[in-house]
Design a protein around this motif. Sequence first.
Motif, mmCIF file in Angstrom:
data_model
loop_
_atom_site.group_PDB
_atom_site.id
_atom_site.type_symbol
_atom_site.label_atom_id
_atom_site.label_comp_id
_atom_site.label_asym_id
_atom_site.label_seq_id
_atom_site.Cartn_x
_atom_site.Cartn_y
_atom_site.Cartn_z
ATOM 1 N N ILE A 118 0.881 -1.174 0.000
ATOM 2 C CA ILE A 118 0.000 0.000 0.000
ATOM 3 C C ILE A 118 0.911 1.214 0.000
ATOM 4 O O ILE A 118 1.699 1.405 0.931
ATOM 5 C CB ILE A 118 -0.898 0.064 1.246
ATOM 6 C CG1 ILE A 118 -1.720 -1.201 1.397
ATOM 7 C CG2 ILE A 118 -1.792 1.301 1.192
ATOM 8 C CD1 ILE A 118 -2.484 -1.256 2.716
ATOM 9 N N THR A 119 0.827 2.017 -1.040
ATOM 10 C CA THR A 119 1.681 3.197 -1.159
ATOM 11 C C THR A 119 0.838 4.425 -1.474
ATOM 12 O O THR A 119 -0.313 4.315 -1.889
ATOM 13 C CB THR A 119 2.732 3.013 -2.267
ATOM 14 O OG1 THR A 119 2.052 2.766 -3.503
ATOM 15 C CG2 THR A 119 3.681 1.860 -1.972
ATOM 16 N N GLY A 120 1.436 5.585 -1.285
ATOM 17 C CA GLY A 120 0.759 6.833 -1.597
ATOM 18 C C GLY A 120 1.666 8.009 -1.317
ATOM 19 O O GLY A 120 2.828 7.841 -0.927
ATOM 20 N N VAL A 121 1.126 9.202 -1.512
ATOM 21 C CA VAL A 121 1.866 10.444 -1.271
ATOM 22 C C VAL A 121 0.949 11.386 -0.497
ATOM 23 O O VAL A 121 -0.175 11.662 -0.938
ATOM 24 C CB VAL A 121 2.298 11.113 -2.590
ATOM 25 C CG1 VAL A 121 3.018 12.421 -2.317
ATOM 26 C CG2 VAL A 121 3.164 10.179 -3.413
ATOM 27 N N VAL A 122 1.421 11.866 0.641
ATOM 28 C CA VAL A 122 0.653 12.798 1.453
ATOM 29 C C VAL A 122 1.142 14.216 1.192
ATOM 30 O O VAL A 122 2.352 14.485 1.226
ATOM 31 C CB VAL A 122 0.795 12.478 2.955
ATOM 32 C CG1 VAL A 122 0.174 13.572 3.813
ATOM 33 C CG2 VAL A 122 0.161 11.131 3.269
ATOM 34 N N GLU B 238 6.045 10.614 0.386
ATOM 35 C CA GLU B 238 5.749 9.228 0.000
ATOM 36 C C GLU B 238 5.736 8.311 1.228
ATOM 37 O O GLU B 238 6.508 8.508 2.170
ATOM 38 C CB GLU B 238 6.801 8.719 -0.977
ATOM 39 C CG GLU B 238 6.887 9.531 -2.243
ATOM 40 C CD GLU B 238 8.133 9.220 -3.063
ATOM 41 O OE1 GLU B 238 8.063 9.461 -4.276
ATOM 42 O OE2 GLU B 238 9.145 8.754 -2.502
ATOM 43 N N PHE B 239 4.848 7.320 1.186
ATOM 44 C CA PHE B 239 4.814 6.328 2.260
ATOM 45 C C PHE B 239 4.552 4.944 1.677
ATOM 46 O O PHE B 239 4.028 4.804 0.573
ATOM 47 C CB PHE B 239 3.750 6.674 3.312
ATOM 48 C CG PHE B 239 2.337 6.566 2.828
ATOM 49 C CD1 PHE B 239 1.630 5.376 2.923
ATOM 50 C CD2 PHE B 239 1.701 7.667 2.271
ATOM 51 C CE1 PHE B 239 0.320 5.285 2.471
ATOM 52 C CE2 PHE B 239 0.393 7.586 1.816
ATOM 53 C CZ PHE B 239 -0.304 6.384 1.924
ATOM 54 N N SER B 240 4.930 3.943 2.444
ATOM 55 C CA SER B 240 4.696 2.551 2.092
ATOM 56 C C SER B 240 4.356 1.818 3.392
ATOM 57 O O SER B 240 5.222 1.653 4.259
ATOM 58 C CB SER B 240 5.938 1.955 1.425
ATOM 59 O OG SER B 240 5.695 0.642 1.014
ATOM 60 N N ILE B 241 3.104 1.419 3.531
ATOM 61 C CA ILE B 241 2.605 0.809 4.768
ATOM 62 C C ILE B 241 3.370 -0.477 5.089
ATOM 63 O O ILE B 241 3.699 -1.256 4.197
ATOM 64 C CB ILE B 241 1.096 0.483 4.633
ATOM 65 C CG1 ILE B 241 0.275 1.769 4.518
ATOM 66 C CG2 ILE B 241 0.593 -0.401 5.764
ATOM 67 C CD1 ILE B 241 0.160 2.586 5.771
ATOM 68 N N GLY B 242 3.610 -0.685 6.384
ATOM 69 C CA GLY B 242 4.262 -1.906 6.849
ATOM 70 C C GLY B 242 3.470 -2.558 7.968
ATOM 71 O O GLY B 242 2.945 -1.876 8.848
ATOM 72 N N THR B 243 3.375 -3.875 7.927
ATOM 73 C CA THR B 243 2.676 -4.632 8.964
ATOM 74 C C THR B 243 3.672 -5.406 9.819
ATOM 75 O O THR B 243 3.727 -5.243 11.019
ATOM 76 C CB THR B 243 1.656 -5.602 8.340
ATOM 77 O OG1 THR B 243 0.669 -4.821 7.655
ATOM 78 C CG2 THR B 243 0.970 -6.456 9.391
ATOM 79 N N ASP C 252 -1.931 1.379 -4.912
ATOM 80 C CA ASP C 252 -1.328 2.711 -4.966
ATOM 81 C C ASP C 252 -2.445 3.720 -4.767
ATOM 82 O O ASP C 252 -3.317 3.879 -5.616
ATOM 83 C CB ASP C 252 -0.626 2.932 -6.297
ATOM 84 C CG ASP C 252 0.050 4.298 -6.398
ATOM 85 O OD1 ASP C 252 -0.026 5.090 -5.425
ATOM 86 O OD2 ASP C 252 0.656 4.582 -7.436
ATOM 87 N N LEU C 253 -2.413 4.410 -3.638
ATOM 88 C CA LEU C 253 -3.457 5.368 -3.288
ATOM 89 C C LEU C 253 -3.266 6.714 -3.961
ATOM 90 O O LEU C 253 -4.164 7.561 -3.901
ATOM 91 C CB LEU C 253 -3.506 5.552 -1.776
ATOM 92 C CG LEU C 253 -3.742 4.272 -0.976
ATOM 93 C CD1 LEU C 253 -3.657 4.549 0.510
ATOM 94 C CD2 LEU C 253 -5.077 3.655 -1.341
#
Length: 142
Positions: A33-37, A72-77, A133-134
């Motif tokens: 899950i990625t995106g840009v805030v 940019e971010f990339s969610i981590g579990t 990709d959000l």
Amino acid sequence: MRRLAVLIVIMNLFQSGCGKPPKGGPREATYPITGVVTVDGNPETQVQVTCHPVSESKLSAPSVAYTNADGEFSIGTYEAGDGAPAGDYKLTFRWGQINLMTGRYDGDKFKGKYAKVESSEFPVTVTEGQECDLGPIALTTK
């Protein structure tokens, strides 16, 4: 020769049973899950993006990421950037900073505006086998 063969078989049995499962039990498959805030139109660093499961989940904690200097971010579990298991989620945001004295992430320049799961306007559906990709997520301080 026969004793050697028996010894090899016994050693293989012991070795196959010595592996430990990952801490906390077996891992669910995760998908990126990625995106840009952006905040008030500009990419911002150190925005905490938290991905909360909407329905019951086996996860012990929500999945998290922090934005880099480009927003940019990339969610981590389970580890940084590995994504989240398939399912429905809501995102929350907190814009703080690392406290150099305690090493903790403190504060929220959004003043709680994006902190509550119940009022989140950012739903996310993670589909098995697909990247999510959000794109840009526009937040404001006003």
